[in-house]
Scaffold this active site. Sequence first.
Site, mmCIF file in Angstrom:
data_model
loop_
_atom_site.group_PDB
_atom_site.id
_atom_site.type_symbol
_atom_site.label_atom_id
_atom_site.label_comp_id
_atom_site.label_asym_id
_atom_site.label_seq_id
_atom_site.Cartn_x
_atom_site.Cartn_y
_atom_site.Cartn_z
ATOM 1 N N GLU A 322 0.827 -1.199 0.000
ATOM 2 C CA GLU A 322 0.000 0.000 0.000
ATOM 3 C C GLU A 322 0.863 1.250 0.000
ATOM 4 O O GLU A 322 0.488 2.281 -0.579
ATOM 5 C CB GLU A 322 -0.940 0.000 1.210
ATOM 6 N N HIS A 351 8.097 -27.554 1.637
ATOM 7 C CA HIS A 351 7.182 -28.547 1.099
ATOM 8 C C HIS A 351 6.109 -27.866 0.254
ATOM 9 O O HIS A 351 5.115 -28.490 -0.101
ATOM 10 C CB HIS A 351 6.540 -29.338 2.239
ATOM 11 N N LYS A 455 -13.102 1.831 -2.852
ATOM 12 C CA LYS A 455 -14.250 2.098 -1.990
ATOM 13 C C LYS A 455 -15.359 2.803 -2.767
ATOM 14 O O LYS A 455 -16.545 2.500 -2.603
ATOM 15 C CB LYS A 455 -13.818 2.947 -0.797
#
Length: 530
Positions: A322, A351, A455
């Site tokens: 950000e 793994h 937003k």
Amino acid sequence: MQKLQLWERYKNRLYHHAELDLTVDTSRMNFPDSYLDEMEPRLQKAYEAMAELEAGAVANPDEQRMVGHYWLRAPELAPTPELAEEIRATLASVKAFASSVHQGNIAAPDGHRFENLLIVGIGGSALGPQFVADSLGGPQDRMKVFFFDNTDPDGMDKVLAEIGTGLKRTLTVVISKSGGTKETRNGMLEARQAFEKAGLHFAAHAVAVTGSDSELDRTASQEGWLGTLPMWDWVGGRTSVTSAVGLLPAALQGIDIDQLLAGAGICDQATRSRVTRDNPAALLALSWFHATGGKGTRDMVLLPYKDRLLLFSRYLQQLIMESLGKELDRDGNTVLQGITVYGNKGSTDQHAYVQQLREGVANFFVTFIEVLKDREGASMLVEPGATSGDYLSGFFQGTRSALYEKDRESVTITIREVSPRSVGALIALYERAVGLYASLINVNAYHQPGVEAGKKAAGTVLKLQGEILEMLRRQPDREFTCADMAMTLARPEDVETVFMILRHLAANPGHRVSATPGDKVWENRFRAAR
């Protein structure tokens, strides 16, 4: 490079902070010995910019805000005595509130001590507290911590099911600077309903961390919540963990917040050095610049070899991505900057994706985090001369070597143990590294227009949803395909959004929208449910 040569380079490049027992090793970054000197003029400019920031310069021109998270660890550096006193007073309030809860002076309505803690927040208002809670929590915790960190109803149901009948002894901390963040507001409303369904008065279980006179501040005051603590506009969410945002949950959990702040403050002092070789944050920023060409061309893979640091990569994703992910630089040039961050934990990663890291596409550099202390007390031997922790250390060293053999570069950060002090130091180290790197690439680390754009786009979708529901209510006997609805609303260009909204509405009974399958899913017909 031969092993003895690497050893000499390791000794030459290793940074060690004795008081924090923290080391930063850049010996597996293949920049030449002249690199630091070549970058020194740019770094000196970055140091100057950082000094201006700490002195109170407006660092977020979009909102005309200062950026002062460093003052939280050293109030005496705040630009005014009034601000310094406010920081000190807030810390005292955090401690006093937590102490009153622990002693039972602030208690659940049934008179029993609060036993559970529900944190409602999003982004930096959750990621920082989550990282601190997970890394430093344990059986000794004064309260058991839960989070509403998304606007996912099923996720909130899962948390509430885990709390169960303990809801009556649950304290809720709602964290939102503006009080208008929709995800946090939704979480608060969901929590309120859960308390009311249980016959409990939400205000008697709630405390707010928010901006002065915000929507949340007014709600808490009007309803008589247990308390309110400040969230200042000069502290960004992703750097708020050493404010009341992170300190109140940590103190309630029983974490030593004085040590957390001390570790951050000591690291801040070290990272103010203008001698680059003595500045661990500058060494990190230079390593990032070298690895990515100063243009984000490689990803940062974070591999902490400690379960307690699992959430550090999530915390750093927001802090780094950000802060650095920007379309424009400070001069208005299109630069498309950023560094992608991902990670899990060692040795789990061996793994999972280390196979690709060693032999696949070389589009990354690694940050290893090594923790020397395995556990409290001695460990059993799992075979002669070796404990489980010895294996973890061996896997770390083996992976570091195996990657370097294939010219995969890495930085290693080593701490003695996971403690409030070391966690505070790691937080401060990366906050400063991000700020310095942002200066090197000439972007503003302290604004986030892309977040605001998302937003606004979400608000547009929800406005359209309201229009769709109104149309279905007004014509209850009519069936609509998504194309019909888009044309009826005079929004033909939004047909895809209309389809996605209708499909979601029909999947959730509360909206009372039914669907009749068509030959193709986008030909489904929707109507108000009878």
